[in-house]
Scaffold this motif. Structure first.
Motif, PDB file in Angstrom:
ATOM      1  N   HIS A  88       1.655-117.390 -45.421  1.00  0.00           N
ATOM      2  CA  HIS A  88       1.953-118.738 -44.929  1.00  0.00           C
ATOM      3  C   HIS A  88       1.151-118.978 -43.655  1.00  0.00           C
ATOM      4  N   GLY A  89       0.418-120.076 -43.631  1.00  0.00           N
ATOM      5  CA  GLY A  89      -0.346-120.407 -42.433  1.00  0.00           C
ATOM      6  C   GLY A  89      -1.480-121.361 -42.742  1.00  0.00           C
ATOM      7  N   HIS A  90      -2.274-121.646 -41.719  1.00  0.00           N
ATOM      8  CA  HIS A  90      -3.376-122.605 -41.881  1.00  0.00           C
ATOM      9  C   HIS A  90      -4.431-122.319 -40.820  1.00  0.00           C
ATOM     10  N   VAL A  91      -5.665-122.174 -41.245  1.00  0.00           N
ATOM     11  CA  VAL A  91      -6.788-121.993 -40.321  1.00  0.00           C
ATOM     12  C   VAL A  91      -7.677-123.226 -40.417  1.00  0.00           C
ATOM     13  N   VAL A  92      -7.836-123.915 -39.284  1.00  0.00           N
ATOM     14  CA  VAL A  92      -8.606-125.161 -39.245  1.00  0.00           C
ATOM     15  C   VAL A  92      -9.912-124.918 -38.488  1.00  0.00           C
ATOM     16  N   THR A  93     -11.019-125.278 -39.111  1.00  0.00           N
ATOM     17  CA  THR A  93     -12.345-125.143 -38.502  1.00  0.00           C
ATOM     18  C   THR A  93     -12.878-126.530 -38.171  1.00  0.00           C
TER      19      THR A  93
ATOM     20  N   ALA B 272     -20.395-122.308 -38.885  1.00  0.00           N
ATOM     21  CA  ALA B 272     -18.953-122.597 -38.892  1.00  0.00           C
ATOM     22  C   ALA B 272     -18.504-123.061 -40.277  1.00  0.00           C
ATOM     23  N   VAL B 273     -19.306-123.896 -40.918  1.00  0.00           N
ATOM     24  CA  VAL B 273     -18.987-124.342 -42.282  1.00  0.00           C
ATOM     25  C   VAL B 273     -19.000-123.143 -43.237  1.00  0.00           C
ATOM     26  N   GLY B 274     -19.988-122.264 -43.070  1.00  0.00           N
ATOM     27  CA  GLY B 274     -20.061-121.053 -43.889  1.00  0.00           C
ATOM     28  C   GLY B 274     -18.864-120.149 -43.652  1.00  0.00           C
ATOM     29  N   PHE B 275     -18.430-120.048 -42.404  1.00  0.00           N
ATOM     30  CA  PHE B 275     -17.240-119.261 -42.065  1.00  0.00           C
ATOM     31  C   PHE B 275     -16.031-119.799 -42.834  1.00  0.00           C
ATOM     32  N   HIS B 276     -15.848-121.110 -42.778  1.00  0.00           N
ATOM     33  CA  HIS B 276     -14.712-121.740 -43.480  1.00  0.00           C
ATOM     34  C   HIS B 276     -14.763-121.461 -44.981  1.00  0.00           C
TER      35      HIS B 276
ATOM     36  N   SER C 183      -5.828-112.811 -24.474  1.00  0.00           N
ATOM     37  CA  SER C 183      -4.942-113.984 -24.494  1.00  0.00           C
ATOM     38  C   SER C 183      -4.135-114.034 -25.793  1.00  0.00           C
ATOM     39  N   ALA C 184      -4.760-113.640 -26.895  1.00  0.00           N
ATOM     40  CA  ALA C 184      -4.064-113.627 -28.184  1.00  0.00           C
ATOM     41  C   ALA C 184      -2.890-112.650 -28.149  1.00  0.00           C
ATOM     42  N   LYS C 185      -3.110-111.518 -27.515  1.00  0.00           N
ATOM     43  CA  LYS C 185      -2.040-110.516 -27.399  1.00  0.00           C
ATOM     44  C   LYS C 185      -0.858-111.081 -26.605  1.00  0.00           C
ATOM     45  N   LYS C 186      -1.159-111.805 -25.528  1.00  0.00           N
ATOM     46  CA  LYS C 186      -0.103-112.424 -24.714  1.00  0.00           C
ATOM     47  C   LYS C 186       0.664-113.461 -25.526  1.00  0.00           C
ATOM     48  N   VAL C 187      -0.070-114.260 -26.304  1.00  0.00           N
ATOM     49  CA  VAL C 187       0.573-115.293 -27.131  1.00  0.00           C
ATOM     50  C   VAL C 187       1.559-114.650 -28.096  1.00  0.00           C
ATOM     51  N   LYS C 188       1.127-113.589 -28.776  1.00  0.00           N
ATOM     52  CA  LYS C 188       1.992-112.925 -29.767  1.00  0.00           C
ATOM     53  C   LYS C 188       3.216-112.295 -29.108  1.00  0.00           C
ATOM     54  N   THR C 189       3.034-111.753 -27.907  1.00  0.00           N
ATOM     55  CA  THR C 189       4.146-111.096 -27.201  1.00  0.00           C
ATOM     56  C   THR C 189       5.124-112.106 -26.615  1.00  0.00           C
ATOM     57  N   GLU C 190       4.582-113.158 -25.973  1.00  0.00           N
ATOM     58  CA  GLU C 190       5.423-114.093 -25.228  1.00  0.00           C
ATOM     59  C   GLU C 190       5.960-115.255 -26.069  1.00  0.00           C
ATOM     60  N   ILE C 191       5.235-115.619 -27.135  1.00  0.00           N
ATOM     61  CA  ILE C 191       5.620-116.827 -27.884  1.00  0.00           C
ATOM     62  C   ILE C 191       5.942-116.528 -29.342  1.00  0.00           C
ATOM     63  N   GLY C 192       5.117-115.723 -29.983  1.00  0.00           N
ATOM     64  CA  GLY C 192       5.346-115.390 -31.382  1.00  0.00           C
ATOM     65  C   GLY C 192       4.070-115.481 -32.193  1.00  0.00           C
ATOM     66  N   ASP C 193       4.209-115.382 -33.504  1.00  0.00           N
ATOM     67  CA  ASP C 193       3.054-115.406 -34.399  1.00  0.00           C
ATOM     68  C   ASP C 193       2.581-116.829 -34.654  1.00  0.00           C
ATOM     69  N   VAL C 194       1.322-117.060 -34.358  1.00  0.00           N
ATOM     70  CA  VAL C 194       0.714-118.375 -34.624  1.00  0.00           C
ATOM     71  C   VAL C 194       0.608-118.573 -36.137  1.00  0.00           C
ATOM     72  N   SER C 195       1.054-119.726 -36.613  1.00  0.00           N
ATOM     73  CA  SER C 195       0.980-120.012 -38.045  1.00  0.00           C
ATOM     74  C   SER C 195      -0.045-121.098 -38.381  1.00  0.00           C
TER      75      SER C 195
ATOM     76  N   THR D 290     -10.635-115.353 -32.876  1.00  0.00           N
ATOM     77  CA  THR D 290      -9.290-115.941 -32.958  1.00  0.00           C
ATOM     78  C   THR D 290      -8.659-115.681 -34.325  1.00  0.00           C
ATOM     79  N   THR D 291      -9.463-115.806 -35.367  1.00  0.00           N
ATOM     80  CA  THR D 291      -8.930-115.603 -36.719  1.00  0.00           C
ATOM     81  C   THR D 291      -8.544-114.145 -36.944  1.00  0.00           C
ATOM     82  N   LYS D 292      -9.357-113.226 -36.451  1.00  0.00           N
ATOM     83  CA  LYS D 292      -9.009-111.804 -36.573  1.00  0.00           C
ATOM     84  C   LYS D 292      -7.702-111.506 -35.837  1.00  0.00           C
ATOM     85  N   ALA D 293      -7.470-112.223 -34.750  1.00  0.00           N
ATOM     86  CA  ALA D 293      -6.260-111.985 -33.950  1.00  0.00           C
ATOM     87  C   ALA D 293      -5.010-112.542 -34.622  1.00  0.00           C
ATOM     88  N   PHE D 294      -5.097-113.730 -35.213  1.00  0.00           N
ATOM     89  CA  PHE D 294      -3.890-114.413 -35.687  1.00  0.00           C
ATOM     90  C   PHE D 294      -3.699-114.420 -37.205  1.00  0.00           C
ATOM     91  N   LEU D 295      -4.758-114.164 -37.963  1.00  0.00           N
ATOM     92  CA  LEU D 295      -4.647-114.224 -39.422  1.00  0.00           C
ATOM     93  C   LEU D 295      -3.746-113.138 -40.024  1.00  0.00           C
TER      94      LEU D 295
END
Length: 300
Positions: free
Chosen positions: A164-169, A192-196, A103-115, A151-156
């Protein structure tokens, strides 16, 4: 000895930075613009995810909505469009790594880079260890923390290229303290807190200071996932209140958001107070909710 001496030399800076933080506390932070940003929200078909999508839609962001519930995200998307925003929907099971990557690949192809990535999808099972089935434990970790990695590996990478960007946990107060009959949930939210925190440090080490991180840690929210929750810390939170705090935190690049804010004080106390006193304090806080308990004491 060298370490102790070098630490003592930092004390004047501690005083300066503490004063600086105190002054900043009384000065309203400037909010950044998210107009035109591509924002992906997982678990956007209901609750916190849906309301967060609405807030970004009001600010004219371009929404990418993920949820396992097709009907739920279509409803969210319809409301986002009414608010004047573009909204794209994807049915995604966040417990499925390959599904996330596809799904991440489709998002990048069809919509663009998630920021802006909002890792919100979550599951919870209210039961003791013995009543929690093995697949439920696995699912809890797959959705509540492992999905954040995928998700983070896909979009980061795009965020890092642009610095430029923001990752929200979206985590929980249960990611800072243990709660009986939420063993799997607490464990996943601690992760999840440790991940953040580790991601924040890693971005700093790689000098990608333009990529921000935020972690949300609320108390019980009135979303229906946990039945009849109560605590002496205050009434069950309404989703709107939590999302208002979350959006303010994102727009001002706040790293950790506790709702209510008193939870941050309690997390400090838990590290310094004697165990016996902590046990009494937790009795006074009196966390309650409906749970399934399979463990039976012999003779009962």
């Amino acid at each position: 000895m060298k370490f102790h001496l070098s630490t003592l030399l930092l004390l004047p800076l501690l005083l300066v930075f503490s004063l600086e933080s105190l002054i900043k506390f009384f000065i309203p932070k400037k909010k950044k613009s998210v107009t035109g940003e591509i924002v992906l929200v997982t678990g956007a078909g209901h609750g916190i995810g849906r309301l967060t999508a609405f807030e970004f839609a009001k600010r004219k962001s371009k929404l990418v909505l993920w949820d396992i519930n097709k009907h739920g995200i279509e409803e969210t998307a319809t409301e986002c469009r009414k608010l004047g925003a573009q909204a794209h929907t994807f049915v995604v099971d966040c417990s499925n790594r390959e599904g996330i990557y596809s799904s991440a690949k489709k998002v990048k192809t069809e919509i663009g880079d998630v920021s802006i990535l909002v890792n919100n999808a979550g599951v919870v099972y209210t039961s003791d260890l013995f009543a929690t089935q093995d697949p439920q434990i696995e699912k809890t970790f797959e959705v509540n923390v492992l999905a954040h990695f995928w998700t983070t590996k896909a979009f980061l990478p795009a965020m890092m290229r642009n610095n430029h960007g923001h990752v929200v946990t979206v985590a929980s107060a249960a990611g800072h303290t243990g709660v009986p009959f939420l063993l799997a949930y607490c464990s996943s939210k601690f992760a999840a807190v440790g991940f953040h925190r580790a991601l924040t440090e890693e971005l700093a080490a790689l000098k990608r200071t333009g990529v921000k991180t935020t972690c949300l840690c609320p108390n019980f929210i009135n979303t229906g996932f946990i039945k009849n929750p109560s605590t002496n810390l205050g009434p069950t939170l309404e989703p709107e209140e939590v999302v208002n705090k979350l959006m303010n935190g994102i727009l001002t690049d706040q790293k950790m958001i506790f709702v209510p804010s008193t939870i941050s004080f309690l997390t400090v106390l838990e590290r310094i107070l004697p165990e016996r006193f902590l046990a009494l304090l937790k009795q006074r806080i009196n966390v309650k909710f409906d749970a399934v308990v399979d463990y039976k004491v012999k003779g009962h």
